[in-house]
Design a protein around this motif. Structure first.
Motif, PDB file in Angstrom:
ATOM      1  N   MET A  17       0.864  -1.176   0.000  1.00  0.00           N
ATOM      2  CA  MET A  17       0.000   0.000   0.000  1.00  0.00           C
ATOM      3  C   MET A  17       0.898   1.224   0.000  1.00  0.00           C
ATOM      4  SD  MET A  17      -3.012  -1.130   2.715  1.00  0.00           S
ATOM      5  CE  MET A  17      -3.885   0.451   2.602  1.00  0.00           C
ATOM      6  N   THR A  18       0.622   2.155  -0.901  1.00  0.00           N
ATOM      7  CA  THR A  18       1.453   3.346  -0.997  1.00  0.00           C
ATOM      8  C   THR A  18       0.601   4.596  -0.761  1.00  0.00           C
ATOM      9  OG1 THR A  18       1.192   3.559  -3.404  1.00  0.00           O
ATOM     10  CG2 THR A  18       2.963   2.131  -2.616  1.00  0.00           C
ATOM     11  N   GLY A  19       1.222   5.770  -0.922  1.00  0.00           N
ATOM     12  CA  GLY A  19       0.605   7.003  -0.474  1.00  0.00           C
ATOM     13  C   GLY A  19      -0.401   7.647  -1.388  1.00  0.00           C
ATOM     14  N   ALA A  20      -1.198   6.862  -2.077  1.00  0.00           N
ATOM     15  CA  ALA A  20      -2.289   7.404  -2.887  1.00  0.00           C
ATOM     16  C   ALA A  20      -3.595   7.214  -2.135  1.00  0.00           C
ATOM     17  CB  ALA A  20      -2.356   6.699  -4.245  1.00  0.00           C
ATOM     18  N   SER A  21      -4.587   8.005  -2.471  1.00  0.00           N
ATOM     19  CA  SER A  21      -5.903   7.850  -1.863  1.00  0.00           C
ATOM     20  C   SER A  21      -6.482   6.490  -2.252  1.00  0.00           C
ATOM     21  CB  SER A  21      -6.838   8.964  -2.336  1.00  0.00           C
ATOM     22  OG  SER A  21      -8.117   8.841  -1.749  1.00  0.00           O
ATOM     23  N   GLU A  48       5.852   4.805   3.859  1.00  0.00           N
ATOM     24  CA  GLU A  48       5.700   5.838   4.881  1.00  0.00           C
ATOM     25  C   GLU A  48       4.512   6.743   4.564  1.00  0.00           C
ATOM     26  OE1 GLU A  48       7.208   6.347   7.786  1.00  0.00           O
ATOM     27  OE2 GLU A  48       8.293   4.472   7.490  1.00  0.00           O
ATOM     28  N   ASN A  49       4.368   7.120   3.304  1.00  0.00           N
ATOM     29  CA  ASN A  49       3.272   8.013   2.925  1.00  0.00           C
ATOM     30  C   ASN A  49       1.902   7.351   3.069  1.00  0.00           C
ATOM     31  OD1 ASN A  49       5.005  10.119   2.339  1.00  0.00           O
ATOM     32  ND2 ASN A  49       5.159   9.613   0.170  1.00  0.00           N
ATOM     33  N   SER A  50       1.873   6.026   2.932  1.00  0.00           N
ATOM     34  CA  SER A  50       0.583   5.335   3.065  1.00  0.00           C
ATOM     35  C   SER A  50       0.042   5.433   4.484  1.00  0.00           C
ATOM     36  CB  SER A  50       0.706   3.861   2.659  1.00  0.00           C
ATOM     37  OG  SER A  50       1.376   3.102   3.656  1.00  0.00           O
ATOM     38  N   LEU A  51       0.923   5.552   5.459  1.00  0.00           N
ATOM     39  CA  LEU A  51       0.482   5.649   6.850  1.00  0.00           C
ATOM     40  C   LEU A  51      -0.347   6.911   7.068  1.00  0.00           C
ATOM     41  CD1 LEU A  51       3.718   4.506   8.716  1.00  0.00           C
ATOM     42  CD2 LEU A  51       1.735   3.141   8.088  1.00  0.00           C
ATOM     43  N   ARG A  52       0.066   7.992   6.434  1.00  0.00           N
ATOM     44  CA  ARG A  52      -0.697   9.251   6.536  1.00  0.00           C
ATOM     45  C   ARG A  52      -2.079   9.089   5.896  1.00  0.00           C
ATOM     46  NH1 ARG A  52       0.282  14.883   6.635  1.00  0.00           N
ATOM     47  NH2 ARG A  52      -1.763  15.891   6.690  1.00  0.00           N
ATOM     48  N   LEU A 103      -1.770  -1.787  -4.157  1.00  0.00           N
ATOM     49  CA  LEU A 103      -3.108  -1.202  -4.104  1.00  0.00           C
ATOM     50  C   LEU A 103      -3.286  -0.415  -2.812  1.00  0.00           C
ATOM     51  CD1 LEU A 103      -6.040  -0.925  -5.105  1.00  0.00           C
ATOM     52  CD2 LEU A 103      -6.539  -3.129  -4.050  1.00  0.00           C
ATOM     53  N   PRO A 104      -3.406   0.922  -2.917  1.00  0.00           N
ATOM     54  CA  PRO A 104      -3.289   1.729  -4.135  1.00  0.00           C
ATOM     55  C   PRO A 104      -1.828   1.984  -4.492  1.00  0.00           C
ATOM     56  CG  PRO A 104      -3.736   3.147  -2.260  1.00  0.00           C
ATOM     57  CD  PRO A 104      -3.773   1.734  -1.734  1.00  0.00           C
ATOM     58  N   CYS A 105      -1.590   2.308  -5.752  1.00  0.00           N
ATOM     59  CA  CYS A 105      -0.247   2.591  -6.242  1.00  0.00           C
ATOM     60  C   CYS A 105      -0.141   4.074  -6.582  1.00  0.00           C
ATOM     61  CB  CYS A 105       0.056   1.739  -7.472  1.00  0.00           C
ATOM     62  SG  CYS A 105       1.708   1.997  -8.156  1.00  0.00           S
ATOM     63  N   ARG A 141      -3.640   5.169  -8.806  1.00  0.00           N
ATOM     64  CA  ARG A 141      -4.707   6.031  -8.323  1.00  0.00           C
ATOM     65  C   ARG A 141      -4.259   7.485  -8.441  1.00  0.00           C
ATOM     66  NH1 ARG A 141      -7.860   9.264  -6.965  1.00  0.00           N
ATOM     67  NH2 ARG A 141      -9.509   9.136  -5.407  1.00  0.00           N
ATOM     68  N   GLU A 142      -4.797   8.166  -9.451  1.00  0.00           N
ATOM     69  CA  GLU A 142      -4.528   9.594  -9.675  1.00  0.00           C
ATOM     70  C   GLU A 142      -5.482  10.089 -10.736  1.00  0.00           C
ATOM     71  OE1 GLU A 142      -3.811  12.521  -8.695  1.00  0.00           O
ATOM     72  OE2 GLU A 142      -1.683  12.112  -8.310  1.00  0.00           O
TER      73      GLU A 142
END
Length: 206
Positions: A17-21, A48-52, A103-105, A141-142
């Motif tokens: 899981m990465t930092g996209a909505s 790290e961004n996915s945590l936010r 997911l999400p990428c 996801r963008e």
């Protein structure tokens, strides 16, 4: 095969899981795989961004106990790795794996993979999947896409990845966002040969 990380006869998959909505999609994916008897091990990596994003969208905070919070129970076959842990088993092509789903990428993750940077465990595991010719699904996801995004998607696709944008369906009349996410995950898993019970199947004569 490494003992403790593999059960004979089951699939061994990596989920990132990465930092996209769209954190709800990643959570539904993990729950589906944890419940699937055809899957023996899931390696999970959260950027790290996915945590936010998870904190904002799911009300899930912190890395400690993250899997339990996402699954709603203690994991039985899902193990978590830090993105900084480039020495994890999934960073090696010699480790038996049946594929990877992101997911999400985010567009940043897409760019790192498309350019072969392997600058963290997520990008390295994806690089391994490509070089070993294993399935790699990138649920980007963008919106809207700029030319850099499109170029990177083309590069990743040419290298062997499947670009699987987070575009949920509406013809099944989902009751809420959770059901929408669940049905999208069913599509993703069907694509790698894991059709799910309860998946909506379009029938033109109905």
């Amino acid at each position: 095969m490494q003992k403790g990380n593999w059960r004979v006869g089951g699939l061994n998959l990596t989920v990132a899981m990465t930092g996209a909505s769209g954190a709800v999609f990643g959570g539904e994916l993990l729950r589906a795989l944890e419940a699937d008897e055809r899957v023996s091990r899931i390696h999970f990596v959260a950027s790290e961004n996915s945590l936010r994003v998870m904190a904002e969208e799911l009300g899930v905070s912190g890395r400690n106990g993250l899997l339990g919070k996402l699954l709603g129970a203690e994991p039985k076959k899902t193990v978590q790795h830090l993105d900084a842990d480039i020495g994890a088993a999934i960073a090696s092509g010699s480790y038996p794996s049946h594929g990877m789903i992101i997911l999400p990428c985010s567009m940043g993750t897409l760019a790192a993979i498309a350019q072969g940077l392997a600058n963290g465990l997520i990008a390295r595991a994806a690089d391994v999947a490509l070089k070993e010719r294993r399935p790699l699904l990138m649920c980007v996801r963008e919106t809207p896409f700029n030319r850099i995004h499109l170029r990177n998607m083309t590069l990743a696709s040419d290298a062997g990845a499947v670009i699987f944008p987070v575009i949920p369906a509406f013809y099944d009349k989902p009751a809420d966002s959770t059901e929408m996410a669940r049905q999208f995950v069913c599509r993703v898993l069907a694509h790698i040969g894991l059709p799910q019970p309860g998946a909506y199947v379009w029938k033109a004569d109905e």
